[in-house]
Design an enzyme around this catalytic site. Structure first.
Site, mmCIF file in Angstrom:
data_model
loop_
_atom_site.group_PDB
_atom_site.id
_atom_site.type_symbol
_atom_site.label_atom_id
_atom_site.label_comp_id
_atom_site.label_asym_id
_atom_site.label_seq_id
_atom_site.Cartn_x
_atom_site.Cartn_y
_atom_site.Cartn_z
ATOM 1 N N GLY A 87 0.819 -1.203 0.000
ATOM 2 C CA GLY A 87 0.000 0.000 0.000
ATOM 3 C C GLY A 87 0.857 1.260 0.000
ATOM 4 O O GLY A 87 0.518 2.259 -0.646
ATOM 5 N N THR A 88 1.960 1.209 0.709
ATOM 6 C CA THR A 88 2.850 2.366 0.779
ATOM 7 C C THR A 88 3.368 2.723 -0.608
ATOM 8 O O THR A 88 3.334 3.889 -1.022
ATOM 9 C CB THR A 88 4.024 2.052 1.733
ATOM 10 O OG1 THR A 88 3.492 1.742 3.029
ATOM 11 C CG2 THR A 88 4.986 3.219 1.838
ATOM 12 N N ASN A 112 -7.318 4.381 9.360
ATOM 13 C CA ASN A 112 -6.891 3.124 9.972
ATOM 14 C C ASN A 112 -6.940 3.168 11.499
ATOM 15 O O ASN A 112 -7.065 2.138 12.141
ATOM 16 C CB ASN A 112 -5.483 2.736 9.488
ATOM 17 C CG ASN A 112 -4.503 3.885 9.531
ATOM 18 O OD1 ASN A 112 -4.709 4.922 8.906
ATOM 19 N ND2 ASN A 112 -3.442 3.730 10.294
ATOM 20 N N GLN A 165 -7.971 0.333 3.934
ATOM 21 C CA GLN A 165 -8.785 -0.264 5.006
ATOM 22 C C GLN A 165 -10.183 -0.676 4.550
ATOM 23 O O GLN A 165 -10.963 -1.186 5.360
ATOM 24 C CB GLN A 165 -8.920 0.738 6.176
ATOM 25 C CG GLN A 165 -7.657 0.909 6.994
ATOM 26 C CD GLN A 165 -7.229 -0.372 7.710
ATOM 27 O OE1 GLN A 165 -8.015 -1.293 7.923
ATOM 28 N NE2 GLN A 165 -5.961 -0.438 8.084
ATOM 29 N N SER A 191 -3.906 -2.770 -0.338
ATOM 30 C CA SER A 191 -2.815 -3.622 0.127
ATOM 31 C C SER A 191 -3.392 -4.971 0.525
ATOM 32 O O SER A 191 -4.352 -5.049 1.291
ATOM 33 C CB SER A 191 -2.137 -2.971 1.334
ATOM 34 O OG SER A 191 -1.180 -3.865 1.879
ATOM 35 N N HIS A 224 -2.379 -7.464 2.431
ATOM 36 C CA HIS A 224 -2.310 -8.054 3.778
ATOM 37 C C HIS A 224 -3.380 -7.515 4.719
ATOM 38 O O HIS A 224 -3.550 -8.029 5.819
ATOM 39 C CB HIS A 224 -0.903 -7.934 4.383
ATOM 40 C CG HIS A 224 -0.502 -6.589 4.897
ATOM 41 N ND1 HIS A 224 -0.602 -6.252 6.230
ATOM 42 C CD2 HIS A 224 0.027 -5.507 4.281
ATOM 43 C CE1 HIS A 224 -0.137 -5.021 6.398
ATOM 44 N NE2 HIS A 224 0.248 -4.540 5.236
ATOM 45 N N CYS A 226 2.583 1.123 12.239
ATOM 46 C CA CYS A 226 3.746 1.661 11.529
ATOM 47 C C CYS A 226 4.416 2.755 12.330
ATOM 48 O O CYS A 226 5.501 3.200 11.999
ATOM 49 C CB CYS A 226 3.314 2.199 10.181
ATOM 50 S SG CYS A 226 2.242 1.038 9.354
#
Ligand SMILES: *Cc1c(COP(=O)(O)O)cnc(C)c1O
Length: 404
Positions: free
Chosen positions: A74-75, A153, A181, A201, A203, A327
């Site tokens: 995602g980053t 998030n 999310q 993302s 995961h 994070c």
């Protein structure tokens, strides 16, 4: 590595990989491990499975398969989105975003500022929502992109992306949203949403870490962020993470099938957890709007206690929860999201996020509700700021409890 039973309330940080997903991806690690770009069949036959996965993730967001670029996370998707908008519009050097974005956006935009770009970080109100009038006013002739997350998030608060995209369109400005999310919790239709770029993302939806995607609307000019081989139709270099991509495709189907469960059973579990804690533990408040909010997220402030101490005691009980974003933990700074909502830094330091998922059960919530009140009581009794301050000697002893 053995693991006793854990009570997992941190699904916004990452999710358990679904057994169905592991089953789908494993052959691409054990048997079909060839390079999709190779000339021989053993390699290039895997390319077909990448395209099948691309269809599946496209279906998750109602996009066309060719609008999907697989990335590493995602980053990367967020960085690539903003970077491309700036690169493709070199005369525009202004970005609009918000103060409550994931660090993937905040840190990237701070780096852009150092490089001479202009960034507007829009504030939020006490309930975590945006003033859209302010957003509209912040758009300038030299704005290249408005990048606003869909679901926060930390609090689960939802921004009205459809309205924001419409504002952007009326000003001729590109719109990107970090929707990491959202899948499995809300239906996603990029057509009705009207955004130009969108990040996901894997995961966060029961696939492994290290695979993401960027949706880029057809005919949107795109400048690759990672340059190398001609993978992803020249839009993202690097040998494809075949097993990860296949997993992402399977996970997209998996969460689509469970979206109503997330919005009924999981939402009820979250509400029971939240309402019971608020009722059972005095001086506790909910952070952020009740609605619009993700069905799985609850962020609670426990007055007079440090979240880090709560998390240590919960960890000893096998309970996983978090303060702020995974994070950014490790830093002692209070959450940038909660302080942006006007919480004092001492109050923000006492906030815990519980984020549920389809693997949570009533028993998980019972276990948490059985133990949390005692944990808070113990810490409050040990805190010098507590109204019933125990004698100094006792405070010193009690304060050692959480860290041993
Ligand atoms: C987890 C998360 C990200 C980062 O995704 P990675 O794949 O871990 O890089 C970005 N934005 C939001 C809102 C997230 O929750």
């Amino acid at each position: 590595m053995s693991q006793r039973k854990i009570y997992y309330f941190d699904n916004n940080a990452t999710t358990r990989v679904a057994p169905e997903v592991i089953e789908a991806m494993t052959p691409f690690l054990t048997e079909y491990w060839g390079n999709p770009s190779s000339a021989y069949g053993f390699g290039h036959r895997t390319a077909k499975h990448i395209e099948e996965a691309r269809h599946k993730v496209a279906a998750l967001i109602h996009a066309e398969p060719r609008e999907i670029i697989f990335t590493s996370c995602g980053t990367e998707s967020n960085n690539a989105a903003i970077s491309s908008c700036l690169q493709m519009n070199p005369d525009k050097r202004h970005v609009v975003t918000t103060v409550v974005e994931h660090s993937a956006n905040i840190k990237f935009c701070k780096l852009l500022q150092k490089q001479g770009y202009d960034v507007t970080f829009l504030p939020v109100e006490a309930d975590g929502l945006l003033d859209l009038h302010l957003l509209q006013k912040s758009i300038r002739a030299d704005t290249a992109v408005v990048s606003v997350m869909w679901a926060n998030n930390e609090t689960g608060v939802l921004f009205p992306i459809e309205e924001i995209a419409a504002i952007c369109r009326s000003h001729g400005v590109l719109c990107h949203t970090d929707a990491v999310q959202v899948p499995g919790k809300l239906a996603i239709d990029v057509r009705s949403l009207g955004v130009d770029l969108l990040s996901l993302s894997a995961h966060k939806l029961h696939a492994p870490k290290g695979i993401g995607l960027l949706y880029v609307k057809r005919r949107t000019k795109f400048q690759p962020y990672i340059v190398g081989g001609g993978q992803e139709r020249g839009k993202r270099g690097g040998t494809e993470n075949v097993a990860g991509i296949v997993a992402f495709g399977r996970a997209a189907e998996f969460v689509m099938e469970r979206i109503s469960e997330e919005n009924s059973r999981v939402r009820r579990l979250r509400d029971r957890l939240e309402n019971s804690i608020l009722a059972a533990i005095p001086r506790t408040i909910r952070n952020g709007a009740i609605e619009p909010r993700l069905p799985n997220t609850s962020n609670l402030a426990f007055e007079g206690v440090e979240a880090e101490a709560i998390l240590v005691l919960l960890d000893q009980l096998g309970i996983c929860a978090s303060s702020g974003s995974a994070c950014t933990t490790g830093s002692l700074d209070p959450s940038h999201v909660l302080t942006a909502m006007g919480l004092s830094s001492s109050r923000a330091r006492g906030c815990v996020r519980f984020s549920l998922g389809i693997y949570n059960t009533e028993e998980d919530v019972d276990y948490l509700l059985e133990h949390l009140p005692g944990v808070i009581q113990r810490l409050r009794a040990a805190s010098p700021a507590s109204p019933a301050t125990p004698p100094k000697q006792q405070v010193a002893e009690a304060r050692h409890v959480p860290v041993t």
